[in-house]
Write an enzyme that holds these catalytic residues in place. Structure first.
Site, short mmCIF file in Angstrom:
data_model
loop_
_atom_site.label_atom_id
_atom_site.label_comp_id
_atom_site.label_asym_id
_atom_site.label_seq_id
_atom_site.Cartn_x
_atom_site.Cartn_y
_atom_site.Cartn_z
N LYS A 22 0.85 -1.21 0.00
CA LYS A 22 0.00 0.00 0.00
C LYS A 22 0.88 1.25 0.00
CE LYS A 22 -1.66 1.85 4.00
NZ LYS A 22 -1.48 3.30 4.14
N ASN A 23 1.86 1.27 0.90
CA ASN A 23 2.64 2.50 1.05
C ASN A 23 3.58 2.76 -0.12
OD1 ASN A 23 1.33 3.00 3.40
ND2 ASN A 23 3.04 2.52 4.76
N ARG A 92 -3.91 10.85 4.71
CA ARG A 92 -2.79 11.78 4.79
C ARG A 92 -1.96 11.77 3.51
NH1 ARG A 92 0.91 14.38 8.10
NH2 ARG A 92 3.06 13.82 7.70
N CYS A 116 -5.08 8.50 9.64
CA CYS A 116 -5.19 7.95 10.99
C CYS A 116 -4.89 9.05 12.00
CB CYS A 116 -4.18 6.82 11.19
SG CYS A 116 -4.66 5.28 10.43
N ARG A 121 0.38 15.50 12.99
CA ARG A 121 1.22 14.99 11.90
C ARG A 121 1.45 16.13 10.93
NH1 ARG A 121 -0.92 9.12 10.11
NH2 ARG A 121 1.06 9.07 9.03
N ILE A 327 8.21 7.09 16.84
CA ILE A 327 7.94 7.80 15.58
C ILE A 327 6.70 8.68 15.70
CG2 ILE A 327 7.45 7.52 13.11
CD1 ILE A 327 10.20 6.53 13.75
N ARG A 397 -8.52 0.09 5.11
CA ARG A 397 -7.66 1.08 4.45
C ARG A 397 -6.35 0.44 3.98
NH1 ARG A 397 -5.86 5.65 7.90
NH2 ARG A 397 -4.66 5.95 6.02
#
Ligand code: UD1
Length: 423
Positions: A22-23, A92, A116, A121, A327, A397
């Site tokens: 996905k990323n 995002r 999320c 962020r 993180i 998602r």
């Protein structure tokens, strides 16, 4: 809204095929904005975030088709450089269109992103980078307005190796003729996949593997065809589902090297596993799970996206484990839900302390973010009795057909919607 009913206590057995990442997919799809040429992407997972990205591309004026894991993108008249808030608020990563649009139009208007709820962020690293490339960035009524008379190559050091900022700046720099050097960039495999795509499009992108990217940008980029890398977070999630349920599962179609740290920790915790070229076989075991201390970190460190599934695994360890989430702030929303299932977890700022328990018990819980949602699913598989998970849309998602993949391994996960009479 869909919910999952999970019948716990069943062992998993068999092979699970891993989907495309996905990323990696999201920024690669967005990179299609850098050209009018046809763009073809294979092994695209059918996920809510992917469909949102395709809607964004369509809203910006592209023609998009998605069939059997292949996305084809073509020009469809003039591109737009403004994005509606309705689409941005869902994810995002929608902010990643800023780089390509700025590069193409020297002007773009993008609402600040959603996604999320993982603490504040910000996008300051993206914006500072755009400024170094010659853009002016102004905030107005919740929108970021980007403009430039001309963009120019630059040498930019990121204050933190943000994955999204690295990708956004890479895409922008590839359409600025000349050499841009990005220092202290993210080193995630998803960055390498985007670099491969941008190179196929005609830019020259060199990553030294130590956090430095050298980009030779071009005045024009061409279309390309590419197959997306395996999803290392989905891979790790299924490995942890197998380990937590002490099952016999072969996770196939993954790149084990991308999960090196996780696999080291799993072995240290006592999970027997066999690592092949494109699979990891988690073997059943009945020895105690050793509690460990982990700290999330940028790649190749322990992935923050695997912290929640890891925490579920540690709830069943013999002794006291610890997770330091370094993180994101506010990434322990799954912890109180796991406690409702019988886990013993306390959190203080970035630290979660987990005292292992003998077993978890089924409960009614709520997913409040993507990876935390999958952590609850793993807990449901381990628990005695039935677990009902609300807000499955978070899980959708980022996990392709999770109930189908788990049920093929012998789990019993049922999706239902209490608002419809279909159950
Ligand atoms: C990406 C991944 C996400 C993963 C995260 C960290 C995608 C679509 N999402 O998110 O799954 O959890 O990497 O591995 O690929 N930050 C700033 N300013 C910025 C940008 C980031 O302060 O301009 C901070 C963030 O608030 C966060 C940290 O940096 O605390 C990491 O964020 P980043 O690496 O940018 O994550 P994303 O790219 O959003």
């Amino acid at each position: 809204m869909d919910r999952f009913l999970v019948e716990g206590g069943r062992k998993l057995k068999g092979t699970v095929q891993i989907s495309g990442s996905k990323n990696a997919c999201l920024p690669i799809l967005v990179a299609s904005l850098l050209t009018d040429d046809p763009f073809v992407l294979h092994r695209v997972p059918n996920l809510r975030d992917v469909r949102t990205t395709l809607k964004i591309l369509t809203a910006l004026g592209k023609q998009v088709s998605f069939q059997d894991g292949t996305v084809t993108i073509a020009a469809n008249g003039k591109l737009k450089n403004k994005l509606p808030y309705e689409l941005v608020k869902q994810m995002r990563a929608s902010f990643w269109v800023a780089g390509p649009l700025l590069a193409r139009f020297k002007a773009a208007e993008i609402p600040l992103p959603g996604g999320c709820a993982l603490g504040a962020r910000p996008v300051d690293i993206h914006l500072r980078g755009f400024e170094r490339l010659g853009a002016r960035c102004v905030m107005e009524k919740g929108n970021v307005l980007l403009s430039a008379k001309a963009l120019h190559p630059a040498k930019i050091t990121l204050r933190f190796p943000s994955v999204g900022a690295t990708q956004n700046l890479m895409m922008c720099a590839c359409l600025i003729p000349g050499e841009t050097i990005l220092e202290n960039v993210a080193k995630e495999p998803e960055i390498d996949d985007l670099a491969a795509v941008l190179s196929k499009m005609g830019a020259v992108v060199f990553a030294d593997g130590k956090g430095r990217l050298v980009i030779q940008g071009k005045s024009q980029l061409r279309g390309m065809e590419h197959t997306v890398v395996a999803d290392r977070i989905e891979s790790g999630s299924y490995m942890l589902a197998a380990a937590a349920t002490r099952s016999d599962v072969r996770v196939e179609g993954c790149v084990p090297e991308h999960n090196s740290i996780l696999l080291d920790y799993m072995e240290e915790a006592g999970v027997p596993l066999e690592i092949g070229p494109n699979y990891v076989h988690i073997k059943p075991y009945d020895t105690p799970i050793k509690p460990l201390r982990i700290k999330t970190a940028p790649y190749p460190g322990f992935a923050t996206d695997l912290q929640a599934p890891w925490m579920t695994f540690m709830t069943l360890a013999t002794g006291a484990a610890e997770v330091d989430e370094d993180i994101f702030e506010n990434r322990f929303m799954h912890a109180p839900e796991l406690v409702r299932m019988g886990a013993d977890i306390t959190t203080e700022k970035s630290i979660a302390r987990i005292n292992g328990v003998k077993s978890l018990s089924g409960a009614h819980v709520m997913a409040s973010d993507l990876r935390g949602g999958f952590a609850l699913l793993i807990a449901g598989l381990c628990a005695n009795g039935t677990t009902e998970i609300e807000r499955v849309y978070h899980i959708d998602r980022g996990y392709e057909n999770p109930e189908g993949k788990l049920n093929a391994l012998g789990a019993k996960v049922t999706r239902y919607n209490p608002d419809k009479d279909d159950f």
